[in-house]
Design an enzyme around this catalytic site. Sequence first.
Site: not given
Ligand SMILES: [Zn+2]
Length: 423
Positions: A116, A181
């Site tokens: 992501d 994340e």
């Molecule tokens: Zn990162």
Amino acid sequence: MSAPPPSPISSTPSTSRSPSAALSTPIASISRLRGQAGDDVEDRTLSLLEQLISRASVTPDDAGCLTLIGDRLAALGFVLERMDSGPESARVHNLWAIRRGQSSAARCLVFAGHTDVVPTGDLARWASDPFVPTVRDGRLYGRGAADMKTSLAAMVVAVEDFVAAHPSHAGQVAFLLTSDEEGPARDGTVVCVERLRQRGERLDYCIVGEPTSVERLGDTVKNGRRGSLSGRLRVIGVQGHVAYPHLARNPVHQAAPALAELATMVWDAGNAYFPPTTFQISNVQAGTGAGNVIPGEMTVDFNFRFSTESTPDQLRQRVHALLDAHGLDYALDWTLSGEPFLTPVGELSAALSAAIAEETGVQTELSTTGGTSDGRFIAKICPQVVEFGPLNASIHKIDEYVPLDQIAPLTRIYRRTLENLLL
Ligand SMILES: [Zn+2]
């Protein structure tokens, strides 16, 4: 929710949003320009990187990145396991993939990372489309170029080359990848780690591909991260007229001496790996907006970035003791967003530093500065976790980029590290 994966070479003409876009070259044509003189490792890493950047995987959307990577790993004999998690409306995509080598007793090295990316921000301010990888001035531009799709592409190509050269290698090579994340990180790596822990999967070394290099590729490797502990303090007073303070209780006046003390307090001295723990106030709110009203309440947000010399409990206790000593009427809510982790100098940091020195001549410095990362979760089941990736100067910014001349060396460093540890 995922958009259909775009073709690797974007067929949409790059919308010229600024004059410089006209001078830039979408990356697909760069490999062609380089022709036979090109660096094979660079071309293969660039090609995968281009496909990853073209997928607009803004958290928690994966936009097909894990399928692309999974297909490459499956072709090498990796066993794939999806560990997707979270509600349908914000599904997080997770992949665990492992290639078991000849000797199951040998060590397991895990490459970890996230597909992501953070949102682009104002598109008009980008010199070229953030999801059309584009080369200008020796740099590859695109959202995720630095954080952290270059590392993902480099890891995959490094493993392809390692397996081709050493098909019957000892030890295990694994990937632990997530599409969350950058967001809440509740259904990402933390979920996979718990599942691996429950079934007793053995992890020995983990390299997280966060961009850690500061000025030159390889100058910095993170061997730990500070913890993060936040508090929201509500100091309760009695609202009243400023001309009649004896009928009110001013929470700002009551809290000010306590806050001054908190702001100057020494929490610990740090240690060989960590700087001293810091305390910072981020938001203060009180008052009605009127100039003649004593506020009835004051809210203060603060955050600790703490070393391994302090525990969250110790910090909480010290804050409460101080507030109590000042006789405040208050409520305090705590959020522990990350425990610190630390990998002391050992086999993994030595193997990686040696690979960096062999490839670039740079002497690596170990560091624990910066924000939190998924390393904090992996460290719970893996004794040695470090983070290493390309230049981090542009992460999360408009016109994010990776220097082109760092791409092939990064792939070779990951491969050399595998060889240093598993052969
Ligand atoms: Zn990162």
